[in-house]
Design a protein around this motif. Structure first.
Motif, PDB file in Angstrom:
ATOM      1  N   GLU A 114      66.301  45.982 -74.306  1.00  9.98           N
ATOM      2  CA  GLU A 114      66.023  46.263 -75.880  1.00  9.98           C
ATOM      3  C   GLU A 114      64.742  45.787 -76.110  1.00  9.98           C
ATOM      4  O   GLU A 114      64.109  45.258 -75.638  1.00  9.98           O
ATOM      5  N   THR A 115      63.401  46.153 -77.501  1.00  8.48           N
ATOM      6  CA  THR A 115      62.319  46.245 -77.508  1.00  8.48           C
ATOM      7  C   THR A 115      62.159  46.088 -79.224  1.00  8.48           C
ATOM      8  O   THR A 115      63.640  45.889 -79.739  1.00  8.48           O
ATOM      9  N   ALA A 116      61.895  44.794 -79.360  1.00  9.88           N
ATOM     10  CA  ALA A 116      61.256  45.082 -81.318  1.00  9.88           C
ATOM     11  C   ALA A 116      60.936  45.613 -81.756  1.00  9.88           C
ATOM     12  O   ALA A 116      59.557  46.867 -81.205  1.00  9.88           O
ATOM     13  N   PRO A 117      60.980  45.873 -82.759  1.00 13.03           N
ATOM     14  CA  PRO A 117      60.743  47.017 -83.644  1.00 13.03           C
ATOM     15  C   PRO A 117      58.933  46.374 -84.129  1.00 13.03           C
ATOM     16  O   PRO A 117      58.048  45.605 -83.942  1.00 13.03           O
ATOM     17  N   LYS A 118      58.202  47.495 -83.899  1.00 10.70           N
ATOM     18  CA  LYS A 118      57.019  47.253 -84.325  1.00 10.70           C
ATOM     19  C   LYS A 118      56.646  46.719 -86.185  1.00 10.70           C
ATOM     20  O   LYS A 118      54.973  45.776 -85.427  1.00 10.70           O
ATOM     21  N   ALA A 119      57.183  46.607 -86.522  1.00 13.28           N
ATOM     22  CA  ALA A 119      56.644  46.033 -87.570  1.00 13.28           C
ATOM     23  C   ALA A 119      56.972  44.618 -87.540  1.00 13.28           C
ATOM     24  O   ALA A 119      56.773  43.903 -89.175  1.00 13.28           O
ATOM     25  N   VAL A 120      58.093  43.902 -87.038  1.00 12.72           N
ATOM     26  CA  VAL A 120      57.782  43.059 -86.704  1.00 12.72           C
ATOM     27  C   VAL A 120      57.032  41.674 -86.403  1.00 12.72           C
ATOM     28  O   VAL A 120      55.881  42.340 -85.464  1.00 12.72           O
ATOM     29  N   ASP A 121      57.073  40.333 -86.733  1.00 10.16           N
ATOM     30  CA  ASP A 121      56.288  39.076 -86.515  1.00 10.16           C
ATOM     31  C   ASP A 121      56.882  38.771 -85.844  1.00 10.16           C
ATOM     32  O   ASP A 121      57.786  38.191 -85.742  1.00 10.16           O
ATOM     33  N   ALA A 122      55.979  37.257 -85.106  1.00  4.42           N
ATOM     34  CA  ALA A 122      56.056  35.981 -84.589  1.00  4.42           C
ATOM     35  C   ALA A 122      57.074  35.387 -85.462  1.00  4.42           C
ATOM     36  O   ALA A 122      57.887  34.650 -85.198  1.00  4.42           O
ATOM     37  N   GLU A 123      57.417  35.150 -86.826  1.00  2.00           N
ATOM     38  CA  GLU A 123      57.622  34.600 -87.759  1.00  2.00           C
ATOM     39  C   GLU A 123      59.326  35.252 -88.370  1.00  2.00           C
ATOM     40  O   GLU A 123      59.358  34.857 -89.262  1.00  2.00           O
TER      41      GLU A 123
END
Length: 596
Positions: A114-123
């Motif tokens: 799976e990949t993280a959505p493009k809109a997430v950030d490190a927090e």
């Protein structure tokens, strides 16, 4: 296989002839076995082909595909689709997988992580600057990564499949429409999970009005999943990653009542399964092939084994059928050292650099000799520093230990000697506890993963970044360790194996490899051995499986020892000297091996 030894579990099945357009799936009369406690299994022999999976219904689907002339990739697809129905707590359409495939000449590695959505950030998993409690993060929209299993299987099938894609979905569709008997393991998993009851679709499907789970032996139909599977079978992966099904996934994540996620339609539409170069490592007479990063499995396993090969034995590895305390001490110390490297260096290779520009620097004999020399007669304890196998530009900081869960494993060898080792997951039991019906408005559906909780919750410490921190589009580090073994001299396939179990997958697989190569054990006997695990601090020994003297000796050596259930789900198929196959299934779960 099925053989006389196992007719009590696997009665003879009618398999119809193979037709050029596919095969006719025959619903088997198999009741999945009870998984409470530890139940001895006989091991299974076969002449030509075999499939090992975590549930008898899934293993039978793969068996029927192989019997009908399909190959290992075809069988893996059929097995996975049934697993998602009968073992929804572990894997399915809403998750991801790593697949190794040997095509007779080359080993291929397909990454469906799976990949993280493009809109997430490190927090992503911080609130007011503090990390969320683990289960608060899990049972939320924030934990859901873009599912990769469907696109992975389609990519592998397009390259290597033999039977039509649509035919491989028939077993799961038939069982979803006609129903299957609920196993003890599924019932127990449902009974022990409160968070799943909080999801309206899951509560309506798996529980009664009083919140009691479906009973063992009850026939459970899943019309929503059947409808989704039909769409994917007819239209390919685009039916899943675009349109109504994709929209329902996105809506369910973004409309989570407590902590919605950032998943978007574009994340699904643009997801790609990646063909990667496997890492194949010489290990005495064998060459062991495993998955590269973002999996930490192969590198960490082979670090442990490489260090142990350079250790003078404190005592014989086996003592009255269990691993001796002297060998356990060395195994645990090698694990501490390997996990220190794992937690510092390994993450998605598209986002972090390998030490010295090559991940295999971590397996160099000279480097492992230096690390192995740190192992003494007393435990190093939890304060173990990473090594320096090669130069890197970024100064990382080690990721603190946090929970990892879940998964299921499939091993297959087909009649041509081609083989699959595939580990598949939605992470924790029942993943994010978000069930979706794919926009069908029918009862049932499938569960979405919580794989993003495999990222570090805290992206940095004292100003230095963690390699496995959350970043847009990034794949979280995994411990999944699908493994194929070859004879170094001849290049012939020796075996396929793997396990579920979160970070403990690494220990389960490493110890099994030792037992198979060095201790004269067959696949089933090796899988029966008791487990020992450390992620760097505490040591966990499998409850009730070791003598008190072994625990006392480890404590005297400085280990912080406790006992707990260690429910692996190992599957292994090994090629014997006469060319036949022998498979084993973990006695801690309901898996079996089938073949002819």
């Amino acid at each position: 296989m099925p053989s006389k030894k196992v007719t009590w579990l696997l009665p003879s099945l009618l398999v119809v002839p193979f037709y050029v357009w596919g095969f006719d799936y025959q619903t088997p009369s198999i009741s999945p076995e009870v998984n409470s406690g530890y139940e001895e299994k006989p091991g299974w022999s076969a002449d030509d082909f075999a499939v090992a999976a975590a549930n008898p219904l899934a293993a039978d689907a793969g068996y029927q595909v192989l019997k009908a002339g399909g190959n290992a990739i075809d069988a893996a697809i059929a097995v996975q689709m049934v697993l998602g129905l009968v073992e929804p707590q572990s894997s399915g359409l809403g998750g991801g997988a790593f697949l190794l495939y040997f095509d007779g000449s080359d080993v291929r590695a397909y990454d469906g992580r799976e990949t993280a959505p493009k809109a997430v950030d490190a927090e992503l998993f911080l609130e007011d600057g503090e990390p969320l409690e683990f289960m608060e993060a899990v049972a939320s929209g924030r934990s859901v990564g873009v599912p990769g299993t469907v696109r992975l299987l389609e990519k592998a099938h397009m390259a290597h499949g033999r039977l039509p894609w649509e035919a491989l979905f028939r077993p799961a569709i038939t069982l979803a429409e006609d129903g299957f008997e609920v196993s003890q393991r599924l019932h127990s998993s449902l009974a022990n999970d409160q968070a799943l009851r909080d999801n309206p679709l899951a509560r309506a499907f798996y529980y009664d009005a009083e919140g009691q789970p479906v009973e063992v032996g009850e026939t459970l139909k899943n019309p929503a999943l059947a409808a989704v599977l039909k769409r994917i079978a007819e239209e390919g992966s685009r039916a899943f990653y675009q349109g109504d099904i994709a929209q329902d996934i996105v809506n369910s994540v973004r409309q989570h009542p407590e902590r919605p996620g950032e998943l978007a339609l574009d994340d699904l539409e643009t997801y790609e399964a990646i063909a990667r170069e496997p890492i194949c490592t010489p290990w005495q007479q064998w060459e062991v092939c495993g998955f590269p990063p973002p999996s930490s499995g192969h590198l960490t396993i082979m670090q442990i084994l490489g260090m142990l090969d350079q250790q003078p034995l404190l005592e014989a590895p086996l003592d009255d059928g269990v691993t001796s305390s002297g060998w356990l001490h060395q195994f645990l110390e090698a694990s501490r050292l390997a996990f220190a490297d794992r937690n510092y260096y390994i993450a998605d290779p598209d986002y972090v650099e390998a030490p010295g520009g090559d991940w295999t620097t971590m397996l160099a004999p000279s480097y492992l000799a230096k690390r192995s020399a740190l192992i003494g007669k007393q435990s190093l304890g939890s304060d173990v520093e990473h090594g320096e196998p090669g130069a890197i530009e970024t100064s990382w900081v080690a990721q603190p230990t946090q929970p990892e869960y879940g998964t299921s494993h499939i091993s297959i060898v087909d009649a041509e000697g081609h083989s699959v080792a595939m580990t598949t997951s939605i992470e924790q039991a029942f993943g994010s506890r978000i069930m979706v019906d794919g926009g069908t408005d029918l009862p049932g559906g499938f569960l979405l993963n919580n794989q993003l909780t495999d990222f570090a919750f805290e992206p940095e410490q004292n100003g230095d970044p963690v390699a496995n921190r959350v970043e847009p589009g990034k794949r979280p580090r995994s411990s999944m360790s699908p493994t194929l073994i070859f004879d170094q001299e001849s290049g012939e396939l020796v075996g396929s194996l793997g396990s579920p179990g979160g970070a403990a997958i690494i220990h389960y697989t490493a110890r099994t490899l030792m037992a198979l190569r060095d201790w004269g054990m067959n696949a089933q006997t090796a899988l029966n051995l008791p487990h020992a695990v450390t992620l760097g601090d505490e040591v966990w020994l499998e409850e009730g499986r070791f003598p008190d003297a072994a625990l006392d000796d480890l404590r005297e050596r400085g280990h912080n020892v406790s006992e707990r259930e260690l429910t692996s789900g190992l599957q292994a198929i090994m090629r014997l000297e006469d060319g036949s196959l022998f498979g084993g299934a973990d006695p801690r779960r309901e898996g079996v091996v089938m073949g002819d």
